[in-house]
Design a protein around this motif. Structure first.
Motif, PDB file in Angstrom:
ATOM      1  N   ALA A 162      91.012  42.222  24.031  1.00  0.00           N
ATOM      2  CA  ALA A 162      89.701  42.794  23.704  1.00  0.00           C
ATOM      3  C   ALA A 162      88.616  41.785  24.068  1.00  0.00           C
ATOM      4  O   ALA A 162      88.699  40.617  23.708  1.00  0.00           O
ATOM      5  CB  ALA A 162      89.624  43.142  22.227  1.00  0.00           C
ATOM      6  N   SER A 163      87.606  42.268  24.806  1.00  0.00           N
ATOM      7  CA  SER A 163      86.526  41.388  25.227  1.00  0.00           C
ATOM      8  C   SER A 163      85.280  41.646  24.403  1.00  0.00           C
ATOM      9  O   SER A 163      85.065  42.744  23.883  1.00  0.00           O
ATOM     10  CB  SER A 163      86.195  41.630  26.703  1.00  0.00           C
ATOM     11  N   LEU A 164      84.483  40.607  24.320  1.00  0.00           N
ATOM     12  CA  LEU A 164      83.162  40.724  23.729  1.00  0.00           C
ATOM     13  C   LEU A 164      82.181  40.653  24.894  1.00  0.00           C
ATOM     14  O   LEU A 164      82.113  39.642  25.596  1.00  0.00           O
ATOM     15  CB  LEU A 164      82.954  39.568  22.744  1.00  0.00           C
TER      16      LEU A 164
ATOM     17  N   GLU B 150      79.439  51.784  17.319  1.00  0.00           N
ATOM     18  CA  GLU B 150      79.261  50.770  18.369  1.00  0.00           C
ATOM     19  C   GLU B 150      77.785  50.487  18.614  1.00  0.00           C
ATOM     20  O   GLU B 150      77.402  49.365  18.939  1.00  0.00           O
ATOM     21  CB  GLU B 150      79.912  51.247  19.675  1.00  0.00           C
TER      22      GLU B 150
ATOM     23  N   ARG C 141      82.279  45.449  21.878  1.00  0.00           N
ATOM     24  CA  ARG C 141      83.703  45.100  21.940  1.00  0.00           C
ATOM     25  C   ARG C 141      84.398  46.129  22.819  1.00  0.00           C
ATOM     26  O   ARG C 141      84.272  47.321  22.596  1.00  0.00           O
ATOM     27  CB  ARG C 141      84.338  45.135  20.549  1.00  0.00           C
TER      28      ARG C 141
ATOM     29  N   THR D  30      82.392  40.216  14.534  1.00  0.00           N
ATOM     30  CA  THR D  30      81.545  39.641  15.585  1.00  0.00           C
ATOM     31  C   THR D  30      80.612  38.576  15.017  1.00  0.00           C
ATOM     32  O   THR D  30      80.276  37.612  15.711  1.00  0.00           O
ATOM     33  CB  THR D  30      80.766  40.759  16.302  1.00  0.00           C
TER      34      THR D  30
ATOM     35  N   THR E 113      76.137  42.799  21.360  1.00  0.00           N
ATOM     36  CA  THR E 113      77.422  42.813  22.065  1.00  0.00           C
ATOM     37  C   THR E 113      78.136  44.146  21.905  1.00  0.00           C
ATOM     38  O   THR E 113      77.806  44.950  21.034  1.00  0.00           O
ATOM     39  CB  THR E 113      78.383  41.712  21.537  1.00  0.00           C
TER      40      THR E 113
ATOM     41  N   ASP F 112      83.859  45.767  12.434  1.00  0.00           N
ATOM     42  CA  ASP F 112      83.468  45.186  13.721  1.00  0.00           C
ATOM     43  C   ASP F 112      82.337  44.178  13.606  1.00  0.00           C
ATOM     44  O   ASP F 112      82.387  43.099  14.195  1.00  0.00           O
ATOM     45  CB  ASP F 112      83.018  46.309  14.666  1.00  0.00           C
TER      46      ASP F 112
ATOM     47  N   ARG G   8      93.051  46.181  14.383  1.00  0.00           N
ATOM     48  CA  ARG G   8      91.885  46.600  13.606  1.00  0.00           C
ATOM     49  C   ARG G   8      92.270  47.642  12.570  1.00  0.00           C
ATOM     50  O   ARG G   8      91.784  47.625  11.443  1.00  0.00           O
ATOM     51  CB  ARG G   8      90.805  47.183  14.530  1.00  0.00           C
TER      52      ARG G   8
ATOM     53  N   THR H 231      87.384  36.783  25.764  1.00  0.00           N
ATOM     54  CA  THR H 231      88.431  37.794  25.638  1.00  0.00           C
ATOM     55  C   THR H 231      89.507  37.227  24.726  1.00  0.00           C
ATOM     56  O   THR H 231      89.949  36.096  24.931  1.00  0.00           O
ATOM     57  CB  THR H 231      89.031  38.126  27.012  1.00  0.00           C
TER      58      THR H 231
END
Lengths: 211, 455
Positions: free
Chosen positions: B22-24, B149, B160, A182, B158, A178, A171, B17
């Motif tokens: 890295a997972s969502l 975030e 991350r 997504t 979501t 982000d 990143r 993932t």
């Protein structure tokens, strides 16, 4: 977000353990509903002899003339602990900090750094101390270079490896946003949500509202 | 499949993932307060984005609201009113439920989340506040997050995240005498350090947990924020199900069978393990400027081991060697998401009943929520506090931290039921001693740091 691959700059050691976000950004310095206008309040309780009247403490590391333009913080264990306030990272970024090297970070602080293009790099304390000692000798000349691609920080002719999670490294290198990332996964999110609501309808709050 | 409670909560919210680990994660509920939430709603509006699931996002005014009776939007915090108004405007334009200053269910966001059933067993919840881990006591996968975030969670439903390691804290025995969940948390933190959890997700389990009320568990999980934890969880049991079923936003037919499965399997593997015996825990009070710098009231203050400890003692105006018990105090504060629930108010009231606060001691009680305040008043506890000489306030985060509003004054020694004793946390130069509500009450009466007289 600005990508970050290589950054060379003046270092400032702040090696004590558990530097908290109240110290980095005191609550009373968060005066506007904004991500900017915060640099002046950075470390206000330490940086100023009188925070209200903004009288600088000449002994505080970031006020010393030899640290002018410092952009790399050398920190101690559990850096950025306490409140999750992103204002702390916005203030650091606005002040000009791009890299923080510490033995460990608070998890939310670390994520806040990456979200704002700052490198939170992890390395053992003795290695950080040795970089600090080299920087101390002549901070303006003995600049450190952090390389996100090679995961090394250079100074004194030594290359010290640091750690950052792979996803976070990517990143920083790409300067990815982000939400934009997504957005590309919308179909997967919708499919997951459909299944979740179908299997566990109680998860939907509006179904639960009582008359 | 064998797994820990945290694994199960994580897996049930993991959308995918990527190759970098890295997972969502799917976010069921978003809660925000005016201090960090207003900025996110403002950014979202500027990006011309909407809130993806407005019915699952909630706003609470708690951080900089005034706590004096008859309050309005006005606050002594510089710019504080702007944060409250901005959150209200954001909530209105995005269609979010807001627990506003004058709402009958307003309170500190983590208390409101539990009381309203915004947090429930098996749900995931994010909130831009480090003490969000409080809600792990309900079996909620709860994460404190940053403002960026939060914006992401509102726009995409979501989070991350990289899956943290797991740390099991096995708690045996039962708390005895005046020892509380707060003392257990402080003992754990002083034993292993404020970075002790090393970024892991903590699961508290064992007979010591089974014996605790939900409110005690919330205090324990709350303090995981001072332990370097990614979050904390406790397997929900009947104690939680009973409480959750009463909440306004709880499902009419609670999925109790599903909730019962929210526990670590006997064969589950944790990355790290530590143990603590509740029966050995004694009432704690902090002597330094980090929650790990604490000990029993009668223990001598340790000689400083390093520069940080010397700096802490200097700031606190203390000498090593003497115990904290009997140290004169200037103020007593009961409040915060750590210790301002009804059981905390009751514990303090039991100590205060029939007594007066010592001359010269400022004493303030800020119930954690309007619900707590109403309940306390129904039980006549407000009268006990007032008769003792305590101020009885409106709910909010209040003097847990200084935002430029109210403080106790430089050099003042404050015994406080809050969570952080950082330098200047409660105001420039304020010397904060963290402890339980009962010890705060006893100290207020005696005018010095003291244990309650009776059990």
């Amino acid at each position: 977000m600005k990508p970050l691959e290589i950054h060379k700059g003046v270092a400032a050691p702040l090696l004590q353990a558990n530097v908290d976000t109240d110290a980095i950004m005191p609550s009373r310095e968060m005066r506007r509903v904004s991500r900017s206008g915060l640099a002046d309040g950075l470390f206000a309780n330490w940086r100023y002899l009188d925070p209200e009247r903004r009288i600088p403490d000449p002994d505080f590391i970031l006020n010393r003339p030899e640290r002018t333009g410092a952009s790399i913080l050398l920190g101690g264990p559990n850096f950025g602990c306490g409140s999750s306030r992103e204002f702390a990272v916005w203030a650091l970024a606005e002040f000009g900090i791009r890299v923080i090297l510490a033995p460990g970070f608070n998890p939310v602080f670390q994520k806040n750094c990456v979200a704002n293009g700052l490198l939170p790099a992890q390395a053992p304390l003795p290695a950080i101390r040795s970089l600090a000692a080299w920087s101390d000798r002549d901070p303006q000349r003995n600049r450190l270079t952090a390389n996100v691609r090679t995961l090394k920080i250079e100074g004194s002719g030594k290359r010290i490896p640091f750690v950052i999670a792979r996803g976070q490294r990517l990143r920083l290198l790409q300067g990815l946003d982000d939400i934009a990332m997504t957005d590309q996964r919308t179909a997967a999110i919708e499919a997951f949500e459909r299944q979740r609501f179908a299997e566990q309808p109680w998860v939907c709050a509006w179904i639960n509202r009582r008359a | 499949m064998s797994g820990t409670l945290f694994d199960k909560l994580w897996d049930s919210h993991c959308i995918e993932t990527d190759g970098d680990g890295a997972s969502l994660l799917y976010v069921d509920r978003v809660v925000m307060h005016e201090r960090t939430g207003a900025v996110a709603l403002d950014s979202l509006a500027r990006r011309r984005r909407s809130v993806r699931r407005p019915e699952h996002a909630f706003c609470v005014a708690d951080h900089v609201v005034d706590t004096l009776p008859g309050r309005s939007d006005d606050t002594r915090v510089p710019g504080g009113r702007d944060f409250i108004v901005a959150l209200r405007q954001g909530a209105a334009s995005f269609g979010l439920r807001m627990f506003d200053v004058d709402d009958e269910d307003q309170g500190i966001c983590h208390l409101v989340s539990a009381e309203q059933g915004i947090a429930l067993p098996g749900l995931s919840l994010v909130c831009p506040d480090s003490h969000t881990c409080t809600l792990g006591a309900l079996g909620t996968l709860a994460f404190g997050i940053g403002t960026s975030e939060l914006e992401h969670a509102l726009a995409t439903s979501t989070l991350r995240a990289i899956k943290p390691a797991t740390l099991r804290v096995s708690i045996s025995g039962q708390l005895l005498g005046h020892a509380t969940a707060k003392d257990l948390a402080l003992t754990l933190i002083s034993t292993h350090g404020v970075g002790g959890a090393g970024g892991a997700a903590v699961e508290f389990q064992g007979a010591g947990i089974d014996a605790m009320t939900l409110e005690q568990r919330m205090t324990l999980c709350n303090m995981a924020a001072e332990f370097g934890a990614a979050t904390a969880v406790i397997a929900p049991d009947e104690v939680v199900f009973r409480q959750a079923a009463l909440a306004p936003l709880a499902p009419k037919d609670a999925p109790i069978a599903g909730w019962r499965a929210l526990r670590s399997d006997a064969s589950a593997r944790f990355d790290h393990d530590i143990a603590i015996d509740s029966a050995q825990v004694v009432p704690q009070v902090t002597w330094g400027t980090s929650p790990e710098q604490c000990g029993g009231l009668g223990d001598p203050i340790p000689s400083p081991k390093d520069a940080a400890a010397r700096q802490a003692l200097d700031y606190m105006g203390l000498e090593p060697g003497l115990p904290l018990a009997s140290k004169p105090i200037d103020a007593a504060f009961i409040g915060s998401c750590t210790n301002a629930r009804i059981s905390d108010i009751r514990a303090a009231a039991r100590v205060l009943k029939g007594h007066r606060v010592a001359a010269g001691v400022t004493a303030i009680c800020v119930p954690g929520s309007k619900r707590v305040k109403r309940q306390a008043e129904a039980e006549g506890l407000d009268q006990v506090f007032k008769a003792a000489g305590f101020e009885w306030r409106e709910p909010g985060c209040s003097m847990c931290f200084f935002a430029g509003g109210e403080t106790f004054g430089a050099g003042k020694r404050v015994v406080t039921s809050t969570n952080r004793n950082f330098e200047s946390r409660q105001g420039p130069g304020v010397r904060s001693h963290l402890t339980s509500p009962a010890v705060v009450a006893a100290s207020a009466i005696h005018g010095r740091i003291a244990l309650p007289d009776t059990a």
